[in-house]
Motif scaffolding. Structure first.
Motif, PDB file in Angstrom:
ATOM      1  N   SER A  96      -5.688  -0.836   0.113  1.00 15.56           N
ATOM      2  CA  SER A  96      -4.863  -2.044  -0.016  1.00 15.56           C
ATOM      3  C   SER A  96      -3.457  -1.783   0.495  1.00 15.56           C
ATOM      4  CB  SER A  96      -4.795  -2.504  -1.486  1.00 15.56           C
ATOM      5  OG  SER A  96      -6.035  -3.027  -1.884  1.00 15.56           O
ATOM      6  N   LEU A  97      -2.969  -0.587   0.222  1.00 16.63           N
ATOM      7  CA  LEU A  97      -1.659  -0.219   0.749  1.00 16.63           C
ATOM      8  C   LEU A  97      -1.695  -0.136   2.270  1.00 16.63           C
ATOM      9  CD1 LEU A  97       1.266   0.841   0.423  1.00 16.63           C
ATOM     10  CD2 LEU A  97       0.305   3.144   0.249  1.00 16.63           C
ATOM     11  N   LEU A 106      -0.189  -2.351  -2.942  1.00 14.16           N
ATOM     12  CA  LEU A 106      -0.722  -1.180  -3.642  1.00 14.16           C
ATOM     13  C   LEU A 106      -0.784  -1.431  -5.141  1.00 14.16           C
ATOM     14  CD1 LEU A 106      -1.575   1.834  -3.782  1.00 14.16           C
ATOM     15  CD2 LEU A 106       0.852   2.400  -3.948  1.00 14.16           C
ATOM     16  N   GLU A 128      11.691  11.031  -7.555  1.00  7.92           N
ATOM     17  CA  GLU A 128      10.907   9.885  -8.005  1.00  7.92           C
ATOM     18  C   GLU A 128       9.506  10.258  -8.477  1.00  7.92           C
ATOM     19  OE1 GLU A 128      12.415  10.080  -5.046  1.00  7.92           O
ATOM     20  OE2 GLU A 128      14.059   8.632  -5.173  1.00  7.92           O
ATOM     21  N   HIS A 129       8.849  11.125  -7.707  1.00  4.49           N
ATOM     22  CA  HIS A 129       7.480  11.460  -8.079  1.00  4.49           C
ATOM     23  C   HIS A 129       7.457  12.211  -9.412  1.00  4.49           C
ATOM     24  CE1 HIS A 129       3.309  13.154  -6.726  1.00  4.49           C
ATOM     25  NE2 HIS A 129       3.273  12.564  -7.882  1.00  4.49           N
ATOM     26  N   ILE A 171      10.965   0.082  -3.354  1.00  5.49           N
ATOM     27  CA  ILE A 171      10.496   0.831  -2.185  1.00  5.49           C
ATOM     28  C   ILE A 171      10.256   2.293  -2.533  1.00  5.49           C
ATOM     29  CG2 ILE A 171      12.793   1.458  -1.265  1.00  5.49           C
ATOM     30  CD1 ILE A 171       9.852   0.373   0.901  1.00  5.49           C
ATOM     31  N   PHE A 172      11.066   2.837  -3.427  1.00  6.98           N
ATOM     32  CA  PHE A 172      10.930   4.264  -3.712  1.00  6.98           C
ATOM     33  C   PHE A 172       9.812   4.559  -4.709  1.00  6.98           C
ATOM     34  CE2 PHE A 172      15.465   4.108  -2.221  1.00  6.98           C
ATOM     35  CZ  PHE A 172      15.132   4.512  -0.941  1.00  6.98           C
ATOM     36  N   PRO A 197       4.829   7.836   1.708  1.00 12.31           N
ATOM     37  CA  PRO A 197       6.170   7.556   2.233  1.00 12.31           C
ATOM     38  C   PRO A 197       6.314   8.001   3.688  1.00 12.31           C
ATOM     39  CG  PRO A 197       6.309   8.588   0.054  1.00 12.31           C
ATOM     40  CD  PRO A 197       4.885   8.704   0.507  1.00 12.31           C
ATOM     41  N   GLU A 252      -7.959   1.687  -4.367  1.00 11.15           N
ATOM     42  CA  GLU A 252      -6.871   0.765  -4.039  1.00 11.15           C
ATOM     43  C   GLU A 252      -5.972   1.279  -2.925  1.00 11.15           C
ATOM     44  OE1 GLU A 252      -6.597   3.287  -5.807  1.00 11.15           O
ATOM     45  OE2 GLU A 252      -4.878   3.400  -7.159  1.00 11.15           O
ATOM     46  N   ARG A 269       4.291   5.625   5.987  1.00 20.48           N
ATOM     47  CA  ARG A 269       5.050   4.379   6.151  1.00 20.48           C
ATOM     48  C   ARG A 269       6.179   4.545   7.171  1.00 20.48           C
ATOM     49  NH1 ARG A 269       9.417   0.883   4.485  1.00 20.48           N
ATOM     50  NH2 ARG A 269       8.533  -1.122   3.964  1.00 20.48           N
ATOM     51  N   ILE A 296      -2.013   9.080  -0.758  1.00 22.32           N
ATOM     52  CA  ILE A 296      -1.022   8.432  -1.629  1.00 22.32           C
ATOM     53  C   ILE A 296       0.167   9.387  -1.831  1.00 22.32           C
ATOM     54  CG2 ILE A 296      -2.009   9.103  -3.855  1.00 22.32           C
ATOM     55  CD1 ILE A 296      -1.273   6.293  -4.884  1.00 22.32           C
ATOM     56  N   TYR A 297      -0.070  10.675  -1.754  1.00 26.73           N
ATOM     57  CA  TYR A 297       1.048  11.626  -1.763  1.00 26.73           C
ATOM     58  C   TYR A 297       1.847  11.498  -0.466  1.00 26.73           C
ATOM     59  CZ  TYR A 297      -0.487  14.616  -5.775  1.00 26.73           C
ATOM     60  OH  TYR A 297      -0.820  15.128  -7.004  1.00 26.73           O
ATOM     61  N   PRO A 300      10.681  -3.304   0.715  1.00 26.78           N
ATOM     62  CA  PRO A 300       9.233  -3.288   0.490  1.00 26.78           C
ATOM     63  C   PRO A 300       8.607  -4.585   0.993  1.00 26.78           C
ATOM     64  CG  PRO A 300      10.392  -3.807  -1.544  1.00 26.78           C
ATOM     65  CD  PRO A 300      11.441  -3.506  -0.527  1.00 26.78           C
ATOM     66  N   ALA A 319       4.257   6.910  -6.290  1.00 22.54           N
ATOM     67  CA  ALA A 319       2.942   6.276  -6.420  1.00 22.54           C
ATOM     68  C   ALA A 319       1.855   7.177  -7.016  1.00 22.54           C
ATOM     69  CB  ALA A 319       2.502   5.712  -5.068  1.00 22.54           C
ATOM     70  N   PRO A 320       1.770   8.455  -6.603  1.00 18.32           N
ATOM     71  CA  PRO A 320       0.702   9.275  -7.182  1.00 18.32           C
ATOM     72  C   PRO A 320       0.836   9.390  -8.710  1.00 18.32           C
ATOM     73  CG  PRO A 320       1.652  10.355  -5.254  1.00 18.32           C
ATOM     74  CD  PRO A 320       2.552   9.203  -5.588  1.00 18.32           C
ATOM     75  N   ILE A 380       7.051   4.126  -3.783  1.00 19.53           N
ATOM     76  CA  ILE A 380       6.025   4.712  -2.913  1.00 19.53           C
ATOM     77  C   ILE A 380       6.095   6.238  -2.981  1.00 19.53           C
ATOM     78  CG2 ILE A 380       7.357   4.694  -0.758  1.00 19.53           C
ATOM     79  CD1 ILE A 380       4.771   3.860   0.685  1.00 19.53           C
ATOM     80  N   TYR A 381       7.266   6.774  -3.267  1.00 19.05           N
ATOM     81  CA  TYR A 381       7.368   8.220  -3.539  1.00 19.05           C
ATOM     82  C   TYR A 381       6.677   8.555  -4.875  1.00 19.05           C
ATOM     83  CZ  TYR A 381      11.016   9.419   0.003  1.00 19.05           C
ATOM     84  OH  TYR A 381      11.732   9.654   1.148  1.00 19.05           O
TER      85      TYR A 381
END
Lengths: 724, 724
Positions: free
Chosen positions: A530-531, B531, B459-460, B486-487, A493, A527, A496, A489-490, B525, B492-493, B489-490
């Motif tokens: 799922s991604l 996710l 973002e993270h 979309i970002f 990006p 989860e 992807r 998950i880290y 996205p 997400a953690p 995903i950066y």
């Protein structure tokens, strides 16, 4: 409107009188002399004329469809001249020429900069008509290569960029690729690999974690074939950079092991940039960061401000700029012959470069036939004899091992046989079961011959570096990455972008459930699948045993334009009957049939072993007969025809139940009910977690029995999907 | 085995003869004097005795169930003494005491360090029995608070940590929270908020991008209430740090605006650490990084090596260490009275601290009744009169706006009414439509009174900082974050950790489809929702218009222990009939019924508008009657009872079709077919993308007609799910 927190100096260097001459790189300072004020184009030096010609074309691209990200492209024009005219080795007549220098636009939103340069130096595909497509792709049938962000499929684009920071990490991957090839193949007098990597970055990329990770690693690895050109315009989308950043970037880069050079007037001063690049080429043992002060939207009314970041520019400035090179301000998309002559000679120069290289390669082939053959095989993407290696693996001998353990065994064999394999993990090599020899580490001390990459604890950079390796030249490198599934998950990006870019990277994701060694819910993916199962082009493969794992490797190695993720378990587990490496490609297949079955149970990975036991309990204690499906890849299963899909997950109304330690949404396409997770996991032993969440044999048994009782013989399809 | 690339010095400081005394902080150097060799416990100073007592308890926790991450805990023992005995303001008798200093173990795998300290200083819940639970949670019924990683639900744990780097960003959030509260509520002589933030980090966290982002921002914001203690043991899981990192961390931190202090023997030298902490407290305008050289696995045979990272230690060393404090090596889980006396006085001290503070607060209440009331409301988690604000919004007045625009209007009203709201975006404020006053920016120049956070392009860190803000004290802060979907995903953690931790954060995700302004597939996205819709506890909400958006805000603001993500469109769209703010909580509901309908069409967000038009075409051109479902939240819908679910998505065998510009897996639970994406998007105008991918009215019409034709009246449920 409240006052700005601090004033921002947006000095512009826009008229000829402000153009700086005779600038030299002197300990990070440029010396300028102001000269001349009149007779625009005759007074302009070739560099100045070229710089302004770039800007004029950028203006046209901005204005033609009402916007785009023109500001950086304007500010970087002089950088463009320095790189494409003076510095980089490339061949516009053959964009794929193997030993070309690689350029990465990490600030991908400034795509029109790259497109403009590609047009000016004369890449065949980069016609003016294509440039006119920028921002115009409105109709269904209309296609253009002038995408809003550079896309790898297009000649003259090395990697797809846009999401910030990743381009820098891609560049580190490209630099590793070049270093490693050079170390492996070059011989005294035969430098068949000389390619250097040039990457431009804005303020944004340098704030992103992925870039900071990659920068630290590049410094550690002493990648002196990498130059990062910082388009230091001090402006972000929202406003002045000082609103969000006040670090001393030069000191920070030096602390990370980089050499730092300054260019004070990067907006106009081509030759200082050239000097810096030339100096950079002579440095040994450090990547080079060239901090180039530029003015965003140079030459326009919005110069130096966030307003210049995207959108159109004022017509007056555009007209003035055109007049500087003698263009009719009323006309657009015209490049003066002087500029064309200046840039287009790169075609002949590129052809000559490529010819010289081909001649060198021919002599190399004579002198070092084996090496040449080996390099040639790499370039043709031949991935060793992996089929033979894999078919030689007797999965019976790996019985009882966790899939991560089997994977370690398989990978070790493949590594020997396939020289393109490279990469490694983000710490955790022992847990990921990736063994390597110390001498095979990519590092200055091994002369860069090693293929194993120690990424440090930098998951996102790892994935993006792998993309860079894969992008170097299709098939030449086949990168792997490795960490726990949860930590992908880290890296998401990067994974992807690799999938979007069609790059073959194999991600080894171990510890793929709450059976990960009782680290607890922070480490337990429920989860993440799922991604990855929803991510187009990525193949998420979750084998239940070594036999299926061999099939997964066959698929992953064969898919030359797709990344794959191998989802592997931590612990040894029991036996699943009738697993088949050859059937993995079907995505799902029967491992146990039953005449007149009452129910179909489908699973994969570790959980399938519990399903096998559950089926026994169901039969013995309840007389319930279950068909068993192993489904290592829902992605691949969805590609099968309807007929096959219905043969595996019957539509006859009998219950079809998926069982997996994940949130179950992805299964619902095929099944009538799912046993899975609806919460995060728990910090407890692996075995007890299966019990705790009702995913062990007993738990499954109970849920299946209850579901069948609830259905009372009703058609399970018409009863709708159930979460059990 | 090949030789190590470089030798690693693993000097240990393990016997009394090596214990260092009289160390003072002098320009980053410690001066040591070696003394004494015999008569262990009498010879030990209180600090030394305490340090070794911590290690002995850590040994017991490591040995009791065969492992865990003990190495760092051993090396950090002296840091533990310095922080818990001498430095931090907290109250073991009331872990939630409001003005306590916050401690974050960013290197969360060293949880037994925190647990041991909590036990020693006498937190009520942290009994020896609980410590014995570490690594023992094997049975279904067995519970323990000694999780493998610290979990926020447990008293004495401020944030859940484990995934590396995030704890540092959490700490930055906590520091912002404290700074902002202090700026808002403190008055001369009435420092009702004084809490400082202490965070420990290992080598790993400092390599992670999220930490590097947060560090840069903390320096920029001059957070001088934040101390980062670097457990510099030079070892990672895989081996010596120098295998993966060779940066000059001190210089790097200074370049980021941090003050840097060195402690050379952090393994033993308590008072130098205390001095450094004391000095740090006096510094103004900079966060402080204390680089503390320690030895992993101090006092064991594995000291200084990766072997000490996790697993058990050699019995001999453990016995020796116990003997040092006069313990019987054969016994375990015993703390000498001397150590208990040394630490447990913190209970009385903490009670006194809390009493002093309560008294101060009482005087404050008299002197500043309004401020006190306001602070009190914040502490009780009262989130303004958001219900009233929201019910006052007439969505008709927002007709025709994009949902991101409506959101801007709503947020502006809420911001005024709800002082707990704070946070902001990662650049892109104009695109996210988040307006703020310059004077409301959190920054030294506003005296830290502002609530709007400019995160930069990080973002993270943004998501993890938001978690820190939310964790400061439940309800006191209600953070928002913002960027393009979309970002996320950066981010997400961080989003995941917030969901796992039950922290109320509202993520504003705009540009949520390929209708994002033609940036292209890098920005579009198609799978990110998969996710977030699968992520437990996170509410992914995708309203189709302003009316539904009001309902989404009601849900997001009411969910005090869950994060929410508002998924918003870039462009204005047409009308959807009968949308209802009150029905959003049902997850999905009818917006258009039809007697004897042929088909049910379900959608959400921007795509629903096209579905409304498609329904008209279907009726007019084909006589096909469609029921229309708006489904702003599949998460919430799944919580409804079966009866309701079947009323919306009928099980009568008539076709039920979902339409959304995403990969459709998450819908399959409810529908018989899905119109969605099976690939990445395309760089083209928003409208043309709907056309290109068959998701505009015409495209939907064609696919529905073809599907119905294919079914030929067959029961759609028994025909199985179809991708259209």
């Amino acid at each position: 409107m409240a006052p700005q927190l601090a004033e921002f100096d947006h000095t512009t260097f826009t008229t000829t009188s402000q153009l700086k001459k005779s600038a030299h790189l002197t300990n990070g300072f440029s010396h300028h002399e102001d000269i001349r004020d009149e007779n625009p184009e005759q007074d302009l030096s070739d560099d100045e004329f070229a710089t302004i010609s770039i800007r004029n074309l950028v203006h046209d691209l901005c204005m033609q469809n009402g916007g785009g990200h023109g500001g950086s492209a304007l500010g970087m024009a002089a950088i463009g001249v320095a790189l494409w005219k003076y510095e980089m080795r490339y061949n516009p007549c053959d964009p794929e020429w193997f030993d070309r220098d690689r350029f990465v636009l990490s600030n991908g939103h400034a795509s029109m900069f790259l497109y403009t340069m590609n047009h000016l130096v004369g890449y065949n595909v980069w016609t003016m008509e294509q440039l006119k497509g920028y921002g115009a792709a409105k109709l269904n049938g209309y296609t253009t290569i002038s995408h809003a962000h550079p896309e790898i499929e297009v000649p003259g684009v090395e990697v797809t960029t846009g999401p910030l920071g990743q381009g820098i990490a891609n560049s580190v991957g490209l630099a590793i690729a070049s270093k490693n090839l050079a170390a492996t193949f070059n011989k005294p007098g035969f430098d068949v690999v000389r390619s250097r990597i040039y990457c431009t970055t804005g303020d944004g990329c340098l704030m992103e974690g992925v870039a900071l990770e990659a920068i630290a690693l590049a410094g550690h690895l002493q990648l002196d074939n990498l130059v990062l050109l910082y388009d230091n315009n001090q402006v972000t989308c929202d406003g002045p950079l000082e609103w969000v950043n006040s670090e001393d970037i030069n000191t920070k880069m030096r602390a990370c092991g980089w050499e730092v050079l300054d260019v004070l007037d990067g907006t106009n001063d081509v030759q200082t940039i050239v000097s810096a690049l030339s100096y950079a080429k002579r440095l040994v043992g450090k990547p080079v960061f060239i901090n180039i002060r530029t003015v965003i939207g140079a030459g326009t009314a919005a110069a130096g401000t966030a307003k210049a970041h995207h959108g159109v520019f004022d017509k007056e400035s555009v007209a003035k700029s055109k007049a500087l090179t003698g263009l009719d301000p009323e006309k657009s998309h015209v490049v003066p012959q002087r500029a064309l002559d200046f840039f287009r000679e790169r075609r002949a120069a590129g052809t000559a470069l490529a010819k010289t290289w081909s001649d060198l390669l021919a002599r190399y082939a004579e002198r070092f036939p084996e090496l040449h053959e080996s390099l040639d095989a790499r370039r043709r993407g031949i991935c060793g004899d992996f089929d033979q290696v894999l078919s030689g693996i007797d999965s019976q001998q790996l019985r009882g091992l966790a899939t991560r353990e089997s994977n370690g065994v398989i990978l070790e064999k493949l590594w020997k046989s396939c020289p393109a394999l490279c990469g490694g993990g983000a710490d955790l090599a022992n847990s990921n079961k990736i063994t390597y020899a110390e001498t095979d580490v990519f590092h200055p001390l091994t002369g860069y011959k090693g293929r194993y990459l120690r990424h440090g604890i930098r998951e996102h950079a790892m994935a993006s570096i792998a993309n860079g390796l894969a992008a170097y030249s299709p098939g030449t490198f086949l990168p792997i990455t490795a960490t726990f599934l949860i930590f992908y998950i880290y890296a998401a990006p990067g994974v992807r972008m690799g999938a979007l870019s069609g790059l073959q990277v194999i991600h080894i994701a171990t510890h793929d459930s709450f059976g990960e060694g009782q680290n607890g819910p922070t480490h337990q993916p429920v989860e993440i699948d799922s991604l990855y199962r929803a991510m187009p082009s990525l193949q998420y493969l979750r084998p239940c045993d070594a036999e299926e794992l061999v099939g997964c490797w066959q698929i992953a190695l064969s898919a030359r334009h797709q990344p794959s993720m191998l989802s592997l378990g931590r612990d040894p587990v029991g036996q699943v009957p009738n697993t088949s490496r050859d059937k993995v490609k079907l995505g799902a297949y029967m491992v146990a049939e039953e005449a007149d079955a009452d129910v179909t149970l489908a699973s994969c990975g570790t959980n399938l072993h519990y399903v096998v036991s559950a089926a026994e309990l169901l039969k013995k204690r309840h007389g319930i007969k279950a068909r068993l499906v192993s489904a290592p890849s829902l992605d691949l299963f969805q590609l099968q025809d309807e007929h096959y899909r219905a043969a595996i997950f019957p539509l006859d109304g009998k219950p079809v139940i998926s069982v997996e330690e994940y949130v179950a949404t992805t299964w619902a396409r095929y099944v009538t009910a799912s046993i899975g997770m609806t919460s995060y996991g728990y910090s407890a032993s692996n075995e007890s977690n299966y019990q705790r969440f009702g995913l062990d044999a007993k738990g499954i048994e109970g849920k299946v029995v209850a579901y069948l009782a609830k259905l009372q013989g009703q058609n399970a399809r018409t009863a709708g999907w159930h979460q059990l």
